[in-house]
Scaffold this motif. Structure first.
Motif, PDB file in Angstrom:
ATOM      1  N   GLY A 119       0.799  -1.039   0.539  1.00 14.15           N
ATOM      2  CA  GLY A 119       0.145   0.556   0.167  1.00 14.15           C
ATOM      3  C   GLY A 119       1.111   0.980   0.301  1.00 14.15           C
ATOM      4  N   GLN A 120       0.634   2.077  -0.388  1.00 13.13           N
ATOM      5  CA  GLN A 120       1.173   3.524  -0.651  1.00 13.13           C
ATOM      6  C   GLN A 120       0.354   4.837   0.092  1.00 13.13           C
ATOM      7  OE1 GLN A 120       2.630   4.215  -4.793  1.00 13.13           O
ATOM      8  NE2 GLN A 120       1.930   2.180  -5.638  1.00 13.13           N
ATOM      9  N   LEU A 121       0.982   5.004   0.750  1.00 11.80           N
ATOM     10  CA  LEU A 121      -0.329   6.099   1.934  1.00 11.80           C
ATOM     11  C   LEU A 121       0.732   7.276   1.819  1.00 11.80           C
ATOM     12  CD1 LEU A 121      -1.551   3.881   4.781  1.00 11.80           C
ATOM     13  CD2 LEU A 121      -2.153   4.333   2.323  1.00 11.80           C
ATOM     14  N   ALA A 169      -7.649  -2.363   0.374  1.00  9.27           N
ATOM     15  CA  ALA A 169      -6.855  -0.965   0.510  1.00  9.27           C
ATOM     16  C   ALA A 169      -5.757  -0.620  -0.020  1.00  9.27           C
ATOM     17  CB  ALA A 169      -6.380  -1.018   2.197  1.00  9.27           C
ATOM     18  N   VAL A 170      -4.790  -1.656  -0.034  1.00 14.85           N
ATOM     19  CA  VAL A 170      -3.718  -1.980  -1.147  1.00 14.85           C
ATOM     20  C   VAL A 170      -3.711  -1.245  -2.053  1.00 14.85           C
ATOM     21  CG1 VAL A 170      -1.529  -3.644  -1.401  1.00 14.85           C
ATOM     22  CG2 VAL A 170      -2.750  -3.391   0.481  1.00 14.85           C
ATOM     23  N   GLY A 171      -5.135  -2.328  -3.126  1.00 11.50           N
ATOM     24  CA  GLY A 171      -5.795  -2.182  -4.238  1.00 11.50           C
ATOM     25  C   GLY A 171      -6.253  -0.689  -4.512  1.00 11.50           C
ATOM     26  N   ALA A 172      -6.579   0.100  -3.836  1.00 11.71           N
ATOM     27  CA  ALA A 172      -6.941   1.017  -3.406  1.00 11.71           C
ATOM     28  C   ALA A 172      -6.081   2.349  -3.669  1.00 11.71           C
ATOM     29  CB  ALA A 172      -8.466   1.935  -3.022  1.00 11.71           C
ATOM     30  N   THR A 173      -5.263   2.221  -2.700  1.00 12.28           N
ATOM     31  CA  THR A 173      -4.116   3.433  -2.465  1.00 12.28           C
ATOM     32  C   THR A 173      -3.100   3.459  -3.661  1.00 12.28           C
ATOM     33  OG1 THR A 173      -2.912   1.684  -1.468  1.00 12.28           O
ATOM     34  CG2 THR A 173      -4.102   3.405  -0.137  1.00 12.28           C
ATOM     35  N   ALA A 174      -3.203   2.050  -4.434  1.00 11.84           N
ATOM     36  CA  ALA A 174      -1.924   1.649  -5.640  1.00 11.84           C
ATOM     37  C   ALA A 174      -2.648   2.530  -7.178  1.00 11.84           C
ATOM     38  CB  ALA A 174      -2.186   0.733  -5.705  1.00 11.84           C
ATOM     39  N   ARG A 175      -3.805   2.281  -6.598  1.00  7.15           N
ATOM     40  CA  ARG A 175      -5.212   2.783  -8.066  1.00  7.15           C
ATOM     41  C   ARG A 175      -4.895   4.256  -8.072  1.00  7.15           C
ATOM     42  NH1 ARG A 175      -8.564  -0.358  -6.827  1.00  7.15           N
ATOM     43  NH2 ARG A 175      -9.807   1.191  -6.050  1.00  7.15           N
TER      44      ARG A 175
END
Length: 120
Positions: free
Chosen positions: A33-35, A102-108
């Motif tokens: 994930g990218q926060l 959550a990982v997918g949403a942050t990357a998208r």
């Protein structure tokens, strides 16, 4: 048919949700994930024993998570359909799938921000 994991969570506390959120963020980051910062508490999103948080991805982009405010073992480790679901961007998921979402949403959102595209 109602998913039992989406029912209101009895005995929930904000303190338990905050502890769970710390573990959740670690899991999201470990899976790529990218926060862009720490989660921001969003009390207006609270409902049914779940406490709202916004995960900042890039400037202006966030992922909303509603975290059940009960013992971590009940949320993360209970493998029955009675385990309380988390909500990621208003969709219910049990812990492992919530992390993946959550990982997918942050990357998208991060890719969309970098390329100048917006979500439809």
């Amino acid at each position: 048919m109602i998913n039992p994991g989406t029912l209101p969570v009895d005995g929930a506390t904000e303190a338990a949700a905050a502890q769970n959120m710390t573990v959740f963020i670690t899991a999201v980051l470990e899976q790529g994930g990218q926060l862009a910062g720490d989660p921001v508490r969003d009390p207006e999103a609270d409902r049914d024993g779940r406490f709202g948080y916004l995960l900042p991805v890039t400037s202006g982009s966030t992922v909303r998570v509603l975290m059940p405010g009960v013992d971590l073992q009940r949320v993360r480790d209970d493998l029955t359909v009675a385990a309380p679901c988390l909500y990621v961007d208003d969709e219910p998921w049990w812990w492992p799938s919530a992390v993946t979402q959550a990982v997918g949403a942050t990357a998208r959102l991060a890719v969309a921000e970098l390329t100048g595209q917006t979500e439809d």
